[in-house]
Write an enzyme that holds these catalytic residues in place. Sequence first.
Site, PDB file in Angstrom:
ATOM      1  N   SER A 264       0.926  -1.169   0.054  1.00  0.00           N
ATOM      2  CA  SER A 264       0.194   0.316  -0.131  1.00  0.00           C
ATOM      3  C   SER A 264       0.930   1.335  -0.070  1.00  0.00           C
ATOM      4  O   SER A 264       1.567   1.456  -0.882  1.00  0.00           O
ATOM      5  CB  SER A 264      -0.913  -0.011   1.057  1.00  0.00           C
ATOM      6  OG  SER A 264      -1.753   0.729   0.952  1.00  0.00           O
ATOM      7  N   ASP A 382      -9.636  -6.224  -3.580  1.00  0.00           N
ATOM      8  CA  ASP A 382      -9.160  -4.920  -2.796  1.00  0.00           C
ATOM      9  C   ASP A 382     -10.253  -3.982  -3.084  1.00  0.00           C
ATOM     10  O   ASP A 382     -10.535  -3.652  -4.273  1.00  0.00           O
ATOM     11  CB  ASP A 382      -8.049  -4.839  -3.237  1.00  0.00           C
ATOM     12  CG  ASP A 382      -7.213  -3.666  -2.527  1.00  0.00           C
ATOM     13  OD1 ASP A 382      -7.825  -3.092  -1.488  1.00  0.00           O
ATOM     14  OD2 ASP A 382      -6.280  -3.348  -2.489  1.00  0.00           O
ATOM     15  N   HIS A 410      -6.984  -6.329   0.269  1.00  0.00           N
ATOM     16  CA  HIS A 410      -5.924  -5.636   0.420  1.00  0.00           C
ATOM     17  C   HIS A 410      -4.922  -6.169   1.319  1.00  0.00           C
ATOM     18  O   HIS A 410      -3.469  -5.874   1.159  1.00  0.00           O
ATOM     19  CB  HIS A 410      -6.490  -4.022   1.190  1.00  0.00           C
ATOM     20  CG  HIS A 410      -5.658  -3.024   1.119  1.00  0.00           C
ATOM     21  ND1 HIS A 410      -5.173  -2.398  -0.110  1.00  0.00           N
ATOM     22  CD2 HIS A 410      -4.948  -2.391   2.102  1.00  0.00           C
ATOM     23  CE1 HIS A 410      -4.386  -1.332   0.281  1.00  0.00           C
ATOM     24  NE2 HIS A 410      -4.104  -1.469   1.540  1.00  0.00           N
TER      25      HIS A 410
END
Length: 479
Positions: A264, A382, A410
Amino acid sequence: MLTGFMDGLLCCLSSKSANVVVPAESSECVDGFEFVEVKPGRVLRVRHIIPDRPVVDEPTGQGGSFSSKRKITVYRNGQLYIENFGDRVRAAPKNCQNGGTELNSTVEVELTDCGNSVPSVSIPEAQSDSITAGKDGASLLEAGREAPAAGRTDPSQQPRKRRRKPKRTVVIDCERKISACKGTHADVALFFIHGVGGSLDIWTHQLDFFSKQGYEVIAADLAGHGASSEPQIAAAYTFYALAEDMRLIFKRYARKRNILIGHSYGVSFCTFLAHEYPEQVHKMVMINGGGPTALEPSLCSIFNLPSCVLHCLSPLLAWSFLKAGFARQGAKEKQLLKDNNAFNVSSFVLRAMMSGQYWPEGDEVYHAELTVPILLVHGMHDKFVPVEEDQRMAEILLMAFLKVLEDGSHMIMMECPDAVNTLLHEFFLWEPATPPATKKDSKARPETAKAQSDNASATCDPSKVRPATANHTAKTRRD
């Protein structure tokens, strides 16, 4: 919820942030963790594992040489034109195809926001593929788009004004040697960087797996996360402040060949380090990192609310993170969040982190300049990062391999640890195929043999001797 509301009310009255982490002092390794003071009063918790292994100073394999020749042009009408002139990649990781553009090709994209729409991409004489795998990492799914045939491009997409006044031109011409990185190589180190709200504990499965494989692994808590210190100033959580922390950690533990693994927001720090140290970064992994766009804080965001209000809403935010971060929401996933200390930061840190995501340099050109091999891993479910953003990243990067896990979301490294570990390990051991050396063929070609027979017959038959040869023979006799 009531407890969160009362804590938030006390936070408003006292004008202080709740759940403040007391700064830790620099010390020796404690329970497998080290506390590194990157700046006075700024201490990060680091997990550093050097496994027992037979030391092999140099890689046993020869590796492959890769020529990176690329011209990147940005035009004033908002078009990015990429021309590749290097060698084609002759091998890809096991069960993995090249998810980016093939070399010796041309890429043209519109410089638009990935979050709103996916721009059209034309790749003449090239085709990009990407891979989707289940938990075992075996099943394949084509996610790339087929290149338009020559002469069939939509006239509206034809480059009309881009060649007038280029705004910026970048030329890349370098040679890279890419070899397999095994755990027995003492010059290899793996760096793991988490994102907003996480901690180094989200990499527990990866750290344990690769340390058992003989790799030296390093993972750190960002400032205000995990057991790192929590400065009470918003400027301590800007992108540049956090990137400087990661740069100091990298310089402290880096080896000759380093592999960066980011998740991320952590992907941006990996990209930053790959630009800062191109000779030391050997490979890179981007897990749910998103598209190659410059970072800019959103003006209309819930994280712009006061810290005390965010603290009151912390139970709701935690539930939303569980809903969007995992493909399944159950007792197992809740326990994973609790055990791995994920999304357990104060409201002040959360607000400062989101508002500090300002990185105008990290645009498409910045990512297109990367010459390091990159593996992109994306969870199909995600809800934070659409798969189209990682597909766009694969199109921009010079040498990228896109893998989509259909059972993950995610927090894919926690949901599907075995599949992620397998993909990463295969990528670490991958190296381009070395082209075979050209050997001289002792056998004459048919046309060569025919030419030789013609010359022989012409020499035997005086009537068929060429004029030049005849003149030369007569001159020789006169001499």
